[in-house]
Design a protein around this motif. Structure first.
Motif, PDB file in Angstrom:
ATOM      1  N   GLU A   1     -10.248 -11.552   1.331  1.00  0.00           N
ATOM      2  CA  GLU A   1     -10.398 -11.047   2.709  1.00  0.00           C
ATOM      3  C   GLU A   1     -11.076  -9.674   2.703  1.00  0.00           C
ATOM      4  OE1 GLU A   1      -7.479 -12.126   1.426  1.00  0.00           O
ATOM      5  OE2 GLU A   1      -7.364 -14.060   2.439  1.00  0.00           O
TER       6      GLU A   1
ATOM      7  N   THR B   1      -8.665  -8.675  -2.792  1.00  0.00           N
ATOM      8  CA  THR B   1      -8.407  -9.916  -2.052  1.00  0.00           C
ATOM      9  C   THR B   1      -9.746 -10.469  -1.539  1.00  0.00           C
ATOM     10  OG1 THR B   1      -8.153  -8.781   0.072  1.00  0.00           O
ATOM     11  CG2 THR B   1      -6.125  -9.144  -1.195  1.00  0.00           C
TER      12      THR B   1
ATOM     13  N   GLU C   1      -4.774  -4.609  -1.169  1.00  0.00           N
ATOM     14  CA  GLU C   1      -5.339  -5.453  -0.100  1.00  0.00           C
ATOM     15  C   GLU C   1      -6.768  -5.049   0.248  1.00  0.00           C
ATOM     16  OE1 GLU C   1      -2.235  -3.369   1.524  1.00  0.00           O
ATOM     17  OE2 GLU C   1      -1.930  -4.101  -0.489  1.00  0.00           O
TER      18      GLU C   1
ATOM     19  N   VAL D   1     -14.772 -10.061   2.292  1.00  0.00           N
ATOM     20  CA  VAL D   1     -15.448 -10.483   3.529  1.00  0.00           C
ATOM     21  C   VAL D   1     -15.554  -9.298   4.487  1.00  0.00           C
ATOM     22  CG1 VAL D   1     -15.200 -11.935   5.600  1.00  0.00           C
ATOM     23  CG2 VAL D   1     -14.737 -12.889   3.316  1.00  0.00           C
ATOM     24  N   ARG D   2     -14.463  -8.511   4.570  1.00  0.00           N
ATOM     25  CA  ARG D   2     -14.386  -7.409   5.525  1.00  0.00           C
ATOM     26  C   ARG D   2     -15.310  -6.252   5.125  1.00  0.00           C
ATOM     27  NH1 ARG D   2      -8.933  -7.326   5.320  1.00  0.00           N
ATOM     28  NH2 ARG D   2      -8.915  -5.566   3.898  1.00  0.00           N
TER      29      ARG D   2
END
Ligand code: NAD
Length: 241
Positions: free
Chosen positions: A45, A43, A39, A48-49
């Motif tokens: 996400e 991913t 994760e 982006v994080r």
């Protein structure tokens, strides 16, 4: 189904194919990929994080490719590709370049490639060898912060799905090498092949997997031993047909 003299072969390979070359698999004993939770590095996400971490992770994977070599299984598969009398398609989940280094041609990277980057702004895909940072401009459109590894992350649509589905409709021999059978849609290919009438479904792995029951033959052992042996058998059989 194709004619008996020219059987169609589809190969699905995973991280186990390259494990003996020194490329770490995804689900080793710790369930991490090179020490990272999936994760955190695989991913959209995560990108982006923490884009810096994700870029750094793939920069290291790209550099590490320079220290590894294809193994006997990669060589055997290209021997099979060159001599096989029927249709041939190798679909790999691997993002390394070890198959093409030995000359594989009919090869699809369904999860992308480490040695490519993609601009999320202008969509250009570029061959790439050097490190990428969040400040690296796209050579095509000039925007910074838009280049990402051309890797299919969890939650994203794999590449070449239409082509793969068409190949599975007419496959006569489905060979699955070194994949844990937990990443979909690839894990479902064996069932699709069987539903389309494929009667020879072969799994090569160190051990049984969650999808082993769908295969008609299992070969347990390292890919560098089992794949060359199987390739010899398949080519000998193809000459007897
Ligand atoms: P996985 O790591 O989930 O599973 C690897 C499988 O290979 C296991 O079932 C294991 O038992 C088997 N295996 C390990 N060593 C083997 C050997 N020497 N011979 C035969 N089998 C062996 O890998 P996956 O199923 O491919 O899914 C992981 C995802 O991770 C893929 O989407 C891929 O993109 C990515 N990945 C790629 C690489 C690479 O490019 N080489 C490496 C790690 C992860």
């Amino acid at each position: 189904m194709a004619s008996l003299t020219h059987p169609n072969l589809v190969i699905l390979s995973g991280a186990g194919l390259s494990a003996e070359s020194g490329v770490a698999t995804f689900r080793g004993t710790d369930g991490l990929w090179e020490g990272h939770r999936i994760e955190d590095v695989a991913t959209p996400e995560a990108f982006v994080r923490t884009p810096e971490l994700v870029q750094h992770f793939y920069n290291l994977r790209r550099v590490a490719l320079k220290t590894v070599e294809p193994n006997a299984a990669h060589h055997a598969l290209v021997r099979l590709e060159n001599a096989w009398p029927g249709g041939f398609l190798h679909v790999t989940q691997n993002v390394d370049d070890l198959n093409e280094r030995v000359g594989a041609k009919r090869l699809l990277h369904m999860h992308g490639q480490l040695k490519k980057v993609r601009c999320v702004w202008c969509r250009t895909v570029l061959d790439w060898e050097s490190p990428v940072t969040v400040d690296t401009p796209c050579p095509e459109c000039g925007r910074t912060g838009k280049l990402r590894p051309d890797i299919v992350w969890f939650g994203e649509m794999p590449y070449y799905i239409d082509e793969i589905m068409r190949a599975l409709e007419t496959v006569d021999i489905f060979l699955c090498i070194g994949t844990s059978g937990v990443v979909y849609p690839a894990a479902g290919f064996v069932r699709l092949a069987a539903e389309h009438g494929c009667q020879r479904l072969i799994e090569v792995n160190l051990k049984p997997t969650g999808i082993t029951s769908h295969f008609t033959e299992e070969r347990h052992g390292p890919a560098s031993i089992e794949v060359p042996r199987l390739v010899d058998e398949l080519l000998a059989e193809s000459m007897r047909i």
